[in-house]
Design an enzyme around this catalytic site. Structure first.
Site, PDB file in Angstrom:
ATOM      1  N   ARG A  92     -21.102  72.682-155.188  1.00 43.11           N
ATOM      2  CA  ARG A  92     -20.591  72.840-153.832  1.00 43.11           C
ATOM      3  C   ARG A  92     -21.525  73.676-152.962  1.00 43.11           C
ATOM      4  NH1 ARG A  92     -20.147  73.099-149.636  1.00 43.11           N
ATOM      5  NH2 ARG A  92     -18.437  73.206-148.147  1.00 43.11           N
ATOM      6  N   TYR A  93     -22.149  74.686-153.591  1.00 41.98           N
ATOM      7  CA  TYR A  93     -23.018  75.619-152.870  1.00 41.98           C
ATOM      8  C   TYR A  93     -24.466  75.337-153.243  1.00 41.98           C
ATOM      9  CZ  TYR A  93     -18.582  78.082-152.253  1.00 41.98           C
ATOM     10  OH  TYR A  93     -17.286  78.406-151.930  1.00 41.98           O
ATOM     11  N   ARG A  97     -25.934  77.264-156.769  1.00 44.49           N
ATOM     12  CA  ARG A  97     -25.143  77.558-157.959  1.00 44.49           C
ATOM     13  C   ARG A  97     -24.155  76.438-158.262  1.00 44.49           C
ATOM     14  NH1 ARG A  97     -23.878  80.162-153.463  1.00 44.49           N
ATOM     15  NH2 ARG A  97     -21.787  80.949-152.989  1.00 44.49           N
ATOM     16  N   CYS A 104      -6.564  76.492-171.839  1.00 43.61           N
ATOM     17  CA  CYS A 104      -6.503  77.923-171.566  1.00 43.61           C
ATOM     18  C   CYS A 104      -5.612  78.568-172.619  1.00 43.61           C
ATOM     19  CB  CYS A 104      -5.930  78.197-170.186  1.00 43.61           C
ATOM     20  SG  CYS A 104      -7.007  77.595-168.882  1.00 43.61           S
ATOM     21  N   CYS A 112      -1.248  79.271-166.019  1.00 48.21           N
ATOM     22  CA  CYS A 112      -0.749  79.885-164.795  1.00 48.21           C
ATOM     23  C   CYS A 112      -0.075  78.795-163.973  1.00 48.21           C
ATOM     24  CB  CYS A 112      -1.892  80.481-163.984  1.00 48.21           C
ATOM     25  SG  CYS A 112      -3.031  81.453-164.995  1.00 48.21           S
ATOM     26  N   CYS A 137      -2.093  77.159-161.048  1.00 47.51           N
ATOM     27  CA  CYS A 137      -3.509  76.882-161.347  1.00 47.51           C
ATOM     28  C   CYS A 137      -4.101  75.836-160.399  1.00 47.51           C
ATOM     29  CB  CYS A 137      -3.662  76.396-162.773  1.00 47.51           C
ATOM     30  SG  CYS A 137      -5.376  75.957-163.149  1.00 47.51           S
ATOM     31  N   ARG A 190      -6.676  74.198-160.911  1.00 50.72           N
ATOM     32  CA  ARG A 190      -7.178  73.058-161.690  1.00 50.72           C
ATOM     33  C   ARG A 190      -6.119  72.496-162.612  1.00 50.72           C
ATOM     34  NH1 ARG A 190     -11.995  76.315-162.524  1.00 50.72           N
ATOM     35  NH2 ARG A 190     -12.915  76.180-160.481  1.00 50.72           N
ATOM     36  N   ASP A 224      -4.327  78.455-153.404  1.00 53.55           N
ATOM     37  CA  ASP A 224      -4.707  77.109-152.973  1.00 53.55           C
ATOM     38  C   ASP A 224      -3.465  76.238-152.785  1.00 53.55           C
ATOM     39  OD1 ASP A 224      -7.464  77.579-152.977  1.00 53.55           O
ATOM     40  OD2 ASP A 224      -7.590  77.222-155.140  1.00 53.55           O
ATOM     41  N   ASP A 273     -10.141  79.392-150.008  1.00 55.41           N
ATOM     42  CA  ASP A 273     -10.982  78.259-150.375  1.00 55.41           C
ATOM     43  C   ASP A 273     -10.526  77.122-149.465  1.00 55.41           C
ATOM     44  OD1 ASP A 273     -12.902  76.800-151.844  1.00 55.41           O
ATOM     45  OD2 ASP A 273     -12.391  77.958-153.639  1.00 55.41           O
ATOM     46  N   LYS A 280     -15.443  78.789-150.066  1.00 57.18           N
ATOM     47  CA  LYS A 280     -14.750  80.056-149.824  1.00 57.18           C
ATOM     48  C   LYS A 280     -15.100  80.600-148.442  1.00 57.18           C
ATOM     49  CE  LYS A 280     -14.990  81.354-154.719  1.00 57.18           C
ATOM     50  NZ  LYS A 280     -15.736  80.168-155.203  1.00 57.18           N
TER      51      LYS A 280
HETATM   52  C1  LIG Z   1     -16.163  80.012-156.360  1.00 53.85           C
HETATM   53  C2  LIG Z   1     -17.137  79.008-156.671  1.00 53.85           C
HETATM   54  C3  LIG Z   1     -18.462  79.343-156.994  1.00 53.85           C
HETATM   55  C4  LIG Z   1     -18.928  80.775-157.039  1.00 53.85           C
HETATM   56  O1  LIG Z   1     -18.868  81.371-155.776  1.00 53.85           O
HETATM   57  P1  LIG Z   1     -19.333  82.882-155.578  1.00 53.85           P
HETATM   58  O2  LIG Z   1     -18.917  83.225-154.200  1.00 53.85           O
HETATM   59  O3  LIG Z   1     -20.819  82.907-155.781  1.00 53.85           O
HETATM   60  O4  LIG Z   1     -18.644  83.709-156.614  1.00 53.85           O
HETATM   61  C5  LIG Z   1     -19.337  78.322-157.243  1.00 53.85           C
HETATM   62  N1  LIG Z   1     -18.956  77.029-157.186  1.00 53.85           N
HETATM   63  C6  LIG Z   1     -17.700  76.677-156.867  1.00 53.85           C
HETATM   64  C7  LIG Z   1     -17.358  75.241-156.784  1.00 53.85           C
HETATM   65  C8  LIG Z   1     -16.751  77.640-156.605  1.00 53.85           C
HETATM   66  O5  LIG Z   1     -15.493  77.291-156.312  1.00 53.85           O
HETATM   67  S1  SF4 Z   2      -5.792  79.754-163.346  1.00 52.51           S
HETATM   68 FE1  SF4 Z   2      -5.845  77.771-164.430  1.00 52.51          FE
HETATM   69  S2  SF4 Z   2      -7.862  77.752-165.420  1.00 52.51           S
HETATM   70 FE2  SF4 Z   2      -7.431  79.889-164.863  1.00 52.51          FE
HETATM   71  S3  SF4 Z   2      -6.457  80.775-166.703  1.00 52.51           S
HETATM   72 FE3  SF4 Z   2      -4.809  80.064-165.333  1.00 52.51          FE
HETATM   73  S4  SF4 Z   2      -4.342  78.005-166.099  1.00 52.51           S
HETATM   74 FE4  SF4 Z   2      -6.364  78.534-166.893  1.00 52.51          FE
END
Ligand SMILES: *Cc1c(COP(=O)(O)O)cnc(C)c1O
Ligand code: SF4
Length: 413
Positions: A137-138, A141, A150, A154, A157, A159, A318, A355, A362
């Site tokens: 996305r960025y 990184r 997990c 949560c 979550c 995801r 989210d 986000d 973010k």
């Molecule tokens: C949060 C996130 C990161 C890391 O972001 P930082 O601001 O550098 O901590 C990298 N990729 C994705 C897709 C993210 O959601």
């Molecule tokens: S937020 Fe989602 S990925 Fe993170 S520990 Fe909880 S269940 Fe697992």
């Protein structure tokens, strides 16, 4: 004379009561598990094997289950599976319907209600995924999804479409493809391992993955996002720490939301990671009736510092499907930030972010401290609400050049 201390943990000892909050909620020793031997209880594999995953187990352990929780748990496995480690379950106050621990891990009927603006992939991760299990996305990184499991789940979550496979998302990480993509993209200098929880992998598998990533010359920085130190502190073994310290610079971001999660066990596990030279950050999700409160959040970030963890982010929850009952307002988040900045240690103050829905990434959200600004002056508000003026420097023009500095005796070669 300086006396050497054998362990960093032997520094200032906080009041033991601060970290031993869990005791109050155990009816007898470990409550339901009081018959379990110490070496089993302290074994992370025992904790995983004995997780609470079914309604009948939960009912037996918690006769105070509400009708909403009962109905939610019954339906849970069709959306996001339920799993709670015995260790984490013991932090629940069964007498409190709004217990902040309980709300995070016990399903509720409200999860089945989806508002039109809620999504299964609120951060648009799938649309930024060049190969399965990698989110780019960025610019510099990537997010590297390691597993769909997990230690516990949560309820909010982001995801949940992926974790625990309950929705048939069918996630199969393909490390070869993920690593090949990173190797082919020299602009990537930072890899964030996440999931699911990377620390559920065996030491050997994780070591192999980290070795392969470290072998890529343009990878400067590695980090792991994990909630295992909170859900399953027993997993943070001395062997794991020894293995991880080969891969510096390696940072770990944990995920703790409420001060009650920071127990003596968690503090010791974090101390082992910090002693291995791993800088630690924390990410919290702001949740209604959990931590959407200045005093709770202040206690939490201060306790994190005592655990040698820098509060990194507070996330606005989210727009994940079925999370409306847990989402607090953005306004509340700004109020919390206002209650932290200036009122406690700067190191304890995280960044509040949203986000942006649909894949915007973010976005930092800050209380307004700049009241007005023009070419001559900036009007500021401090943490106490007092107003100050700062005379603006002319943009790009140094006030004195080096000759003038010479004449006033400030310039020294
Ligand atoms: C949060 C996130 C990161 C890391 O972001 P930082 O601001 O550098 O901590 C990298 N990729 C994705 C897709 C993210 O959601
Ligand atoms: S937020 Fe989602 S990925 Fe993170 S520990 Fe909880 S269940 Fe697992």
């Amino acid at each position: 004379m300086l006396t050497s201390t054998s362990s960093a943990q032997s520094g200032a000892e906080p009041n033991p009561e601060t970290f031993a909050t869990l005791k109050a909620f155990r009816s007898a020793g470990r409550g339901f598990w009081s018959h379990v031997a110490d070496d089993e209880w302290n074994d992370w594999k025992w904790q995983l094997k004995n997780r609470i995953t079914r309604l009948d187990q939960l009912q037996r352990l918690m006769p105070t289950l509400t009708p909403e929780e009962y109905a939610g748990t019954k339906l849970a496995n069709s959306k996001l599976a339920m799993a709670i480690t015995p260790y984490f379950f013991n932090l629940i106050d069964p007498a409190d319907e709004n217990c902040p621990i309980r709300r995070q891990v016990i399903p509720r009927l409200e999860e089945t209600k989806t508002a039109p603006w809620e999504m299964s992939d609120p951060c648009g991760e799938d649309s930024h995924s060049p190969v399965p299990g990698l989110v780019h996305r960025y610019p510099d990184r990537v997010l590297f999804l390691v597993t769909d499991r997990c230690a516990a789940y949560c309820r909010y979550c982001t995801r949940s479409r992926l974790v625990s496979n309950a929705t048939g998302y069918d996630f199969h990480p393909q490390f070869d493809k993920q690593i090949a993509y990173i190797a082919e993209h020299p602009e990537i200098r930072d890899v964030l391992l996440s999931g699911g929880d990377p620390l559920l992998l065996s030491d050997e598998k994780l070591e192999d993955l980290l070795t392969r990533l470290r072998a890529i010359p343009h990878i400067e920085f590695l980090r792991i996002g994990t909630r295992i130190p909170v859900f399953l502190p027993q997993r943070i073994t001395p062997e794991l720490c020894e293995m991880l310290k080969q891969f510096h610079p390696l940072f770990i971001s944990i995920h703790a939301n409420h001060p009650r999660e920071l127990t003596t066990e968690v503090r010791a596990a974090l101390g082992r990671l910090a002693d291995a030279g791993i800088p630690l950050g924390n990410q919290s999700v702001m949740l209604e009736h959990v931590n959407d409160d200045v005093e709770v959040m202040k206690a939490h970030v201060q306790k994190l510092l005592m655990c040698r963890v820098k509060p990194y982010y507070i996330y606005q929850c989210d727009l994940i499907a079925g999370s409306a009952h847990l989402r607090a307002s953005v306004r509340k988040g700004i109020e919390i930030m206002q209650g932290l900045r200036g009122h406690t240690t700067g190191y304890a103050v995280p960044q509040f972010v949203i986000d942006a829905p649909g894949g915007g990434g973010k976005v930092p959200i800050n209380p307004e401290y700049v009241l007005s600004m023009n070419a001559d002056r900036v009007v500021l508000r401090n943490f106490e609400g007092k107003v100050f003026e700062y005379p603006e420097a002319p943009a790009g023009e140094p006030i004195l050049d080096s000759e003038e500095l010479d004449t006033v005796g400030l310039w020294k070669d």
